[in-house]
Scaffold this motif. Structure first.
Motif, PDB file in Angstrom:
ATOM      1  N   THR A  16       2.926   5.777  -5.592  1.00  0.00           N
ATOM      2  CA  THR A  16       1.201   6.047  -5.973  1.00  0.00           C
ATOM      3  C   THR A  16       0.447   5.108  -4.989  1.00  0.00           C
ATOM      4  OG1 THR A  16       1.349   4.323  -7.916  1.00  0.00           O
ATOM      5  CG2 THR A  16       1.768   6.749  -8.472  1.00  0.00           C
ATOM      6  N   PRO A  17      -0.663   5.097  -5.067  1.00  0.00           N
ATOM      7  CA  PRO A  17      -1.515   4.212  -4.056  1.00  0.00           C
ATOM      8  C   PRO A  17      -1.391   2.773  -4.691  1.00  0.00           C
ATOM      9  CG  PRO A  17      -2.650   6.318  -4.725  1.00  0.00           C
ATOM     10  CD  PRO A  17      -1.708   6.343  -5.421  1.00  0.00           C
ATOM     11  N   THR A  18      -1.108   2.431  -5.987  1.00  0.00           N
ATOM     12  CA  THR A  18      -0.732   1.246  -6.489  1.00  0.00           C
ATOM     13  C   THR A  18       0.596   0.909  -6.063  1.00  0.00           C
ATOM     14  OG1 THR A  18      -0.768   1.900  -8.661  1.00  0.00           O
ATOM     15  CG2 THR A  18      -2.984   1.141  -7.906  1.00  0.00           C
ATOM     16  N   PRO A  19       1.004  -0.111  -5.417  1.00  0.00           N
ATOM     17  CA  PRO A  19       2.543  -0.347  -5.239  1.00  0.00           C
ATOM     18  C   PRO A  19       3.202  -0.731  -6.409  1.00  0.00           C
ATOM     19  CG  PRO A  19       1.102  -2.147  -4.818  1.00  0.00           C
ATOM     20  CD  PRO A  19       0.334  -1.214  -5.014  1.00  0.00           C
ATOM     21  N   SER A  20       2.716  -0.895  -7.906  1.00  0.00           N
ATOM     22  CA  SER A  20       3.745  -1.238  -8.988  1.00  0.00           C
ATOM     23  C   SER A  20       4.003   0.124  -9.544  1.00  0.00           C
ATOM     24  CB  SER A  20       2.971  -2.129  -9.811  1.00  0.00           C
ATOM     25  OG  SER A  20       1.696  -1.588 -10.280  1.00  0.00           O
ATOM     26  N   ASN A  21       3.611   1.219  -9.028  1.00  0.00           N
ATOM     27  CA  ASN A  21       3.990   2.453  -9.903  1.00  0.00           C
ATOM     28  C   ASN A  21       4.620   3.343  -8.987  1.00  0.00           C
ATOM     29  OD1 ASN A  21       2.595   1.642 -12.514  1.00  0.00           O
ATOM     30  ND2 ASN A  21       0.507   2.023 -11.487  1.00  0.00           N
ATOM     31  N   ALA A  22       5.307   4.174  -9.588  1.00  0.00           N
ATOM     32  CA  ALA A  22       5.841   5.356  -8.770  1.00  0.00           C
ATOM     33  C   ALA A  22       5.856   6.526  -9.882  1.00  0.00           C
ATOM     34  CB  ALA A  22       7.231   5.218  -8.293  1.00  0.00           C
ATOM     35  N   TYR A  23       5.980   8.018  -9.084  1.00  0.00           N
ATOM     36  CA  TYR A  23       5.959   9.161  -9.888  1.00  0.00           C
ATOM     37  C   TYR A  23       7.583   9.385 -10.132  1.00  0.00           C
ATOM     38  CZ  TYR A  23       1.446  10.230  -8.002  1.00  0.00           C
ATOM     39  OH  TYR A  23       0.313  10.149  -7.641  1.00  0.00           O
ATOM     40  N   ALA A  24       7.846   9.775 -11.445  1.00  0.00           N
ATOM     41  CA  ALA A  24       9.120   9.827 -11.908  1.00  0.00           C
ATOM     42  C   ALA A  24       9.143  11.329 -12.729  1.00  0.00           C
ATOM     43  CB  ALA A  24       9.472   8.696 -12.988  1.00  0.00           C
ATOM     44  N   ARG A  25      10.318  11.746 -12.840  1.00  0.00           N
ATOM     45  CA  ARG A  25      10.453  12.929 -13.551  1.00  0.00           C
ATOM     46  C   ARG A  25      11.816  12.733 -14.311  1.00  0.00           C
ATOM     47  NH1 ARG A  25      12.293  18.437 -10.380  1.00  0.00           N
ATOM     48  NH2 ARG A  25      13.853  17.006  -9.625  1.00  0.00           N
ATOM     49  N   ARG A  26      11.644  13.126 -15.600  1.00  0.00           N
ATOM     50  CA  ARG A  26      12.956  12.919 -16.562  1.00  0.00           C
ATOM     51  C   ARG A  26      13.762  14.178 -16.866  1.00  0.00           C
ATOM     52  NH1 ARG A  26      10.761  10.838 -22.164  1.00  0.00           N
ATOM     53  NH2 ARG A  26       9.415  12.384 -21.796  1.00  0.00           N
ATOM     54  N   ASP A  27      15.036  14.033 -16.595  1.00  0.00           N
ATOM     55  CA  ASP A  27      16.128  15.008 -16.975  1.00  0.00           C
ATOM     56  C   ASP A  27      15.662  16.265 -16.167  1.00  0.00           C
ATOM     57  OD1 ASP A  27      17.439  13.561 -18.676  1.00  0.00           O
ATOM     58  OD2 ASP A  27      16.122  14.068 -20.382  1.00  0.00           O
ATOM     59  N   GLY A  28      15.210  16.159 -15.209  1.00  0.00           N
ATOM     60  CA  GLY A  28      15.063  17.442 -14.156  1.00  0.00           C
ATOM     61  C   GLY A  28      14.387  18.620 -14.725  1.00  0.00           C
ATOM     62  N   SER A  29      13.657  18.423 -15.737  1.00  0.00           N
ATOM     63  CA  SER A  29      13.009  19.652 -16.224  1.00  0.00           C
ATOM     64  C   SER A  29      11.272  19.578 -16.031  1.00  0.00           C
ATOM     65  CB  SER A  29      13.160  19.524 -17.779  1.00  0.00           C
ATOM     66  OG  SER A  29      12.729  18.333 -18.302  1.00  0.00           O
ATOM     67  N   ALA A  30      10.805  20.497 -16.352  1.00  0.00           N
ATOM     68  CA  ALA A  30       9.251  20.583 -16.100  1.00  0.00           C
ATOM     69  C   ALA A  30       8.566  19.825 -17.265  1.00  0.00           C
ATOM     70  CB  ALA A  30       8.941  21.943 -16.111  1.00  0.00           C
ATOM     71  N   ILE A  31       8.564  18.542 -17.172  1.00  0.00           N
ATOM     72  CA  ILE A  31       7.941  17.436 -18.045  1.00  0.00           C
ATOM     73  C   ILE A  31       6.792  16.532 -17.659  1.00  0.00           C
ATOM     74  CG2 ILE A  31       9.929  17.759 -19.682  1.00  0.00           C
ATOM     75  CD1 ILE A  31      10.532  14.960 -18.615  1.00  0.00           C
ATOM     76  N   ASP A  32       6.412  15.935 -18.254  1.00  0.00           N
ATOM     77  CA  ASP A  32       5.464  14.728 -17.785  1.00  0.00           C
ATOM     78  C   ASP A  32       5.822  14.097 -16.490  1.00  0.00           C
ATOM     79  OD1 ASP A  32       4.296  15.516 -20.081  1.00  0.00           O
ATOM     80  OD2 ASP A  32       4.787  13.805 -21.057  1.00  0.00           O
ATOM     81  N   LEU A  33       4.942  13.715 -15.601  1.00  0.00           N
ATOM     82  CA  LEU A  33       5.246  13.101 -14.437  1.00  0.00           C
ATOM     83  C   LEU A  33       4.323  11.564 -14.620  1.00  0.00           C
ATOM     84  CD1 LEU A  33       4.686  15.726 -11.544  1.00  0.00           C
ATOM     85  CD2 LEU A  33       6.612  14.688 -12.438  1.00  0.00           C
TER      86      LEU A  33
END
Length: 140
Positions: A123-140
């Motif tokens: 993400t624009p802030t270096p302390s965060n990143a996008y993540a996807r749990r269990d390969g499904s269509a869930i929250d990012l």
């Protein structure tokens, strides 16, 4: 010295209870961990060899560093999502760098359940990143 004391010992504690629990597993329930890197790089695979021992299976066969594995297990067991920025079913995963993630951590519990967490572009802030749990269509 006084300023250092106030900064380190009198500041507000960081809460470990903020956000949603990612997996809700116990450290001792995990028996296999795989760290997958993109673009054909070899995965790192760890398996529980005995009750308290871990073995590195890939990229080389060796005894695992117990303190490093313990830290990884603790993080998987206590990890929390800070906030949801989008739902995967509503957006394009490539916008988050998750169609081919930078890294994916997969693990298996003793009851045979498989779980995963894929990390996308920063993400624009270096302390965060996008993540996807269990390969499904869930929250990012």
């Amino acid at each position: 010295l006084l300023g250092g004391y106030i900064y380190w010992f009198e500041r507000e504690p960081i809460s470990d209870t903020k956000g949603e629990v990612v997996f809700g597993v116990k450290e001792d329930s995990i028996d296999r961990i795989e760290i997958v890197r993109p673009e054909g790089a070899k995965s790192t695979v760890l398996e529980r060899a005995e009750e308290k021992g871990w073995r590195l299976l890939s990229p080389v066969a060796a005894e695992a560093d117990e303190s490093e594995v313990d830290l990884l297990l603790q993080n998987l067991a206590t990890m929390r999502f800070d906030r949801v920025v989008a739902r995967a079913s509503e957006g394009n995963l490539s916008d988050f760098g998750l169609e081919s993630p930078k890294i994916e951590v997969r693990f298996r519990t003793k009851d045979g359940a498989s779980r995963s967490l894929a990390f996308g572009s920063d993400t624009p802030t270096p302390s965060n990143a996008y993540a996807r749990r269990d390969g499904s269509a869930i929250d990012l």
